[in-house]
Design a protein around this motif. Structure first.
Motif, short mmCIF file in Angstrom:
data_model
loop_
_atom_site.label_atom_id
_atom_site.label_comp_id
_atom_site.label_asym_id
_atom_site.label_seq_id
_atom_site.Cartn_x
_atom_site.Cartn_y
_atom_site.Cartn_z
N PHE A 244 0.83 -1.20 0.00
CA PHE A 244 0.00 0.00 0.00
C PHE A 244 0.87 1.26 0.00
O PHE A 244 0.65 2.19 -0.78
CB PHE A 244 -0.94 0.02 1.20
N PHE A 245 1.87 1.24 0.86
CA PHE A 245 2.76 2.39 0.98
C PHE A 245 3.45 2.68 -0.36
O PHE A 245 3.47 3.81 -0.84
CB PHE A 245 3.80 2.13 2.08
N ILE A 246 4.00 1.64 -0.97
CA ILE A 246 4.73 1.81 -2.23
C ILE A 246 3.80 2.28 -3.36
O ILE A 246 4.14 3.17 -4.13
CB ILE A 246 5.43 0.49 -2.63
N LEU A 247 2.60 1.67 -3.42
CA LEU A 247 1.69 1.99 -4.53
C LEU A 247 1.09 3.39 -4.42
O LEU A 247 0.80 4.03 -5.43
CB LEU A 247 0.56 0.96 -4.60
N ASN A 251 0.75 9.22 -4.85
CA ASN A 251 -0.61 9.65 -5.21
C ASN A 251 -1.03 10.83 -4.33
O ASN A 251 -1.34 10.66 -3.15
CB ASN A 251 -1.57 8.47 -5.03
N PRO A 252 -1.05 12.04 -4.90
CA PRO A 252 -1.36 13.24 -4.10
C PRO A 252 -2.77 13.24 -3.50
O PRO A 252 -3.04 13.96 -2.54
CB PRO A 252 -1.20 14.39 -5.10
N HIS A 253 -3.68 12.41 -4.09
CA HIS A 253 -5.05 12.38 -3.57
C HIS A 253 -5.18 11.52 -2.30
O HIS A 253 -6.17 11.60 -1.60
CB HIS A 253 -6.01 11.84 -4.63
N THR A 254 -4.18 10.66 -2.04
CA THR A 254 -4.26 9.85 -0.83
C THR A 254 -3.13 10.23 0.14
O THR A 254 -3.25 11.20 0.85
CB THR A 254 -4.21 8.33 -1.16
N ILE A 255 -2.03 9.48 0.12
CA ILE A 255 -0.98 9.77 1.11
C ILE A 255 0.19 10.55 0.53
O ILE A 255 1.13 10.90 1.24
CB ILE A 255 -0.44 8.47 1.77
N SER A 267 -0.99 3.75 5.64
CA SER A 267 -0.64 2.47 5.02
C SER A 267 -0.94 1.32 5.97
O SER A 267 -1.45 0.28 5.57
CB SER A 267 0.85 2.44 4.66
N PHE A 268 -0.63 1.52 7.25
CA PHE A 268 -0.89 0.51 8.27
C PHE A 268 -2.38 0.16 8.28
O PHE A 268 -2.77 -1.00 8.17
CB PHE A 268 -0.44 1.05 9.63
N THR A 276 -11.54 -7.95 5.62
CA THR A 276 -12.91 -7.92 6.11
C THR A 276 -13.32 -6.90 7.16
O THR A 276 -14.48 -6.84 7.49
CB THR A 276 -13.51 -9.30 6.52
N ALA A 277 -12.40 -6.07 7.67
CA ALA A 277 -12.81 -5.04 8.62
C ALA A 277 -13.72 -4.03 7.93
O ALA A 277 -14.87 -3.84 8.31
CB ALA A 277 -11.60 -4.35 9.20
N GLY A 278 -13.20 -3.39 6.89
CA GLY A 278 -14.04 -2.53 6.08
C GLY A 278 -14.09 -1.07 6.49
O GLY A 278 -14.72 -0.27 5.81
N PHE A 279 -13.47 -0.69 7.60
CA PHE A 279 -13.32 0.74 7.88
C PHE A 279 -12.30 1.29 6.90
O PHE A 279 -11.44 0.56 6.41
CB PHE A 279 -12.78 0.98 9.30
N ASN A 280 -12.35 2.58 6.64
CA ASN A 280 -11.26 3.16 5.89
C ASN A 280 -10.87 4.50 6.50
O ASN A 280 -11.71 5.22 7.03
CB ASN A 280 -11.61 3.33 4.41
N SER A 281 -9.57 4.80 6.44
CA SER A 281 -9.11 6.11 6.93
C SER A 281 -8.62 6.94 5.74
O SER A 281 -8.12 8.03 5.91
CB SER A 281 -8.01 5.94 7.98
#
Ligand SMILES: [K+]
Ligand SMILES: [K+]
Lengths: 443, 443
Positions: A244-247, A251-255, A267-268, A276-281
């Motif tokens: 996630f961190f590398i990809l 990307n200026p719209h995310t991290i 990324s964590f 399956t948790a499904g929350f997003n930050s």
């Protein structure tokens, strides 16, 4: 009278009882959510049905904003639906019997066995009592910890409610949040990040693993299942966080534009949440296609057996990988940690993957006919529903009135278990004939 | 001298020889296509390399227009590359030995066995001689039949060349066409439709099946393989043709506005072509997402073992389906037509599917990083390359200079065989230890 006799002659199979139980609770939930006291806005029956299905299957896909469309009463209904769905209506039924002092009968034990995916009958009752205590303690401790953040922000009663709601939603891997951007405003908050992920990982890893960790201290006394779950979960999470961190780091719209500290927390959290948790930050609508592909893979895997998580499960994936490697190396048995994995378990894993993939593929195919939305978004939504994950690039409320039932069907199958469903449809007697070997080439 | 001894000590494994053979021919083809005599336009080395790979792997994905970018000489080179790739450089090598009167040695027999996927060594030489005659006869008869259409249209010499080129390209399932819209202008032409499909179906069903059909007249004397291939191919084709018709009949950009007769020919051709032929008589860029999804599924399946086709193969799919049904019914053996399919064959099929899917998934993931194209188009392209099908929604020439090698890699792996590659990487000795059974839960 005749009817009752007939019902007794052909008792429902455990998977059928499981499925009917879920359907009953979803129906009840739909009606309760439709009550004027539950909501602040007009709600269609389909959307109430969708929301109840999403809550009971602990998915978290939403067609209306949980925080504003429902009253505190409605949100409490949702929380209860999540708790029942997550811990399993089965566990609840059994616990009521236990608390009422009745002895557990064999039939109900077999039922639990199916639901918890336990192979041996001994210790099931103890296991369930234990998991009930464990779940409630985790949720209460987490509520206390989350209050540290949310009572100062929202006052005592609202702060406590928000904390309890998110604790229940996290432990049960439901992904429902009272905030309209999930946990995005706490993307860099260590307390929220750690408490929420600890909750959903311990809820998702499987109760048998937790039970074993609590009762056996030495590595070599653990079952193969526990060893594989612990190591598998660790490796998959490390892989997911790093990827996630590398990809997304450019990307200026995310991290991309964040300081390193926030990039790492983001990324964590996003590395752990797809199974399956499904929350997003962070907002999945802004992510790269590559990240979405990775997330689809993680959503399909899911977490542990006998847990609040769905998906094909970490063990299923690992068994298939081990079987392929064993085959390539010319070995006729599959093993891990000096223990043998039986061929029947390999075939079972194969069946789970094939049936799961088939169901999701057919659903995506049907959605490609009924929906006028980008395919990537549709594919993402279907895998999210099947894994009862609840992540979305933001198209759930744009689904057509045929698309919503398809997604509901995926959530339901995903939670009840594709193999459970398939078994209840296909059960028959084995033949007593033996056939000669046939010549066939593959690949 | 030392080096020669070393090479003798560690001879190349059959899959390695197979792979190196393909690489050699592709390299040679690239150089030949770059000659000024071969082409009418400037061509980059990457594009020549891509075209040679596409020809030798009988894929048919193109970055330049075959009919206009290459001279008749260049097109002849392509035709030869297709013929070598399709019948297999192995078959060619063996045939040269046979024609030179040398006796076939054991090592070369084992080589052929791998290439043709034959389980028993007897009759391999006879089989290959037979398939060579069969291939050449089919191609020549087809050339004569196609000339009926193309000599009146293009004159004798050009008409004959076009007929021969399409006959070779069809029988070898290469999908290369000299027309810039593939066979679209002949979408409703019965002669072209029937000759081309007969060629690619007979080339794709597998030589062992053809051989058996020619030598054994009775159903019950056929191997399980032949029975499953014939019935499986028939059912999949009926399903594909019907589905195509239903999905596209309201699409005005494809068959929606056509008279019924043309709609049926179009559905017939597009129903058959995805399982590795790769010609098209309608434009895939205009098709519905649902049709593209169906086509992706068909491209992944492919046709028969030991054929000019790739993909996981019809038998692999059917074995997996039978294994899942047997498991669900509680049977501990898989059978079809009163013959048993051994567990090892099931595990082999599982391995093929898992490895294939893994390779395509990783490639799609990489393409999602490198390409700025719609995901649906990228996914379609990747499955098309892996199945050496050659259908495209029209993005092949827009691929980046990293995207093209990824697609080339997929074509190469798809043709050499994912299991062959995996075997050559993972081969090792089986252990002589037996381990106790471990407890593990799945799904
Ligand atoms: K969830
Ligand atoms: K092809």
């Amino acid at each position: 009278m005749n009817l009752r006799l007939k019902l007794r002659d052909k008792p429902l199979s455990p998977p059928q009882i499981l499925a009917f139980g879920f359907i009953t609770i979803i129906t009840l939930g739909t009606v309760l959510l439709m009550l004027p006291i539950s909501r602040t806005v007009p709600l269609s029956w389909l959307d109430a049905f969708f929301t109840a299905t999403s809550a009971v299957t602990v998915t978290g896909l939403i067609v209306v904003d949980t925080g504003t469309a429902f009253t505190t009463f409605g949100q409490t209904i949702l929380m209860i639906l999540i708790q029942i769905g997550g811990l399993g209506f089965l566990t609840f039924a059994v616990m009521s019997i236990l608390f009422l002092g009745k002895k557990i009968r064999l039939k109900e034990r077999i039922l639990m066995q199916e639901a918890l995916n336990q192979n041996s009958m001994g210790g099931i009752v103890r296991l369930i009592r234990s998991l009930f205590y464990f779940a409630i303690s985790m949720e209460l401790i987490a509520t206390a910890l989350l209050s540290i953040r949310w009572i100062p922000e929202y006052g005592i009663s609202k702060g406590l409610f928000i904390s309890l709601f998110h604790a229940v939603s996290s432990f049960n891997n439901a992904g429902f949040s009272l905030f309209n951007d999930s946990l995005s405003q706490y993307a860099a908050d260590p307390l929220i990040n750690i408490v929420i992920t600890l909750l959903f990982v311990s809820g998702g890893i499987g109760f048998t693993v937790i039970y074993e960790l609590m009762h056996k201290k030495k590595w070599r006394t653990w079952t193969l299942h526990t060893k594989i779950m612990l190591i598998g979960t660790f490796l998959i999470n490390i892989f997911a966080i790093l990827s996630f961190f590398i990809l997304e780091m450019n990307n200026p719209h995310t991290i991309g534009a964040m300081p390193l500290n926030e990039q790492l927390w983001g990324s964590f959290f996003q590395g752990l949440t797809p199974r399956t948790a499904g929350f997003n930050s962070l907002d999945y609508g802004d992510m790269n296609n590559s990240t979405l592909m990775l997330t689809i893979f993680l959503m399909f895997i899911g977490a542990g057996s006998a847990s609040t998580a769905s998906g094909i499960k970490v063990t299923t994936l690992i068994i298939i990988i081990l079987a392929v490697f064993a085959y390539l190396r010319g070995r006729n048995q599959v093993f891990a940690f000096r223990q043998r994995i039986e061929t029947e378990v390999v075939i079972r894993s194969l069946s789970i993957i094939v049936i799961s993939f088939f169901i999701v593929f057919v659903a995506i195919f049907m959605l490609s006919v009924t929906e006028d939305l980008p395919m990537m978004a549709v594919v993402f939504e279907a895998f999210s529903a099947f894994g009862t994950v609840g992540l979305s690039v933001g198209i759930t409320d744009q689904l057509s009135s045929i698309g919503k039932p398809i997604i509901m069907f995926l959530m339901f199958i995903g939670r009840v278990g594709p193999l459970t469903i398939a078994f209840s449809l296909a059960r028959s007697k084995p033949p007593h004939i033996s056939y000669p070997k046939g010549e066939i080439f593959t690949g």
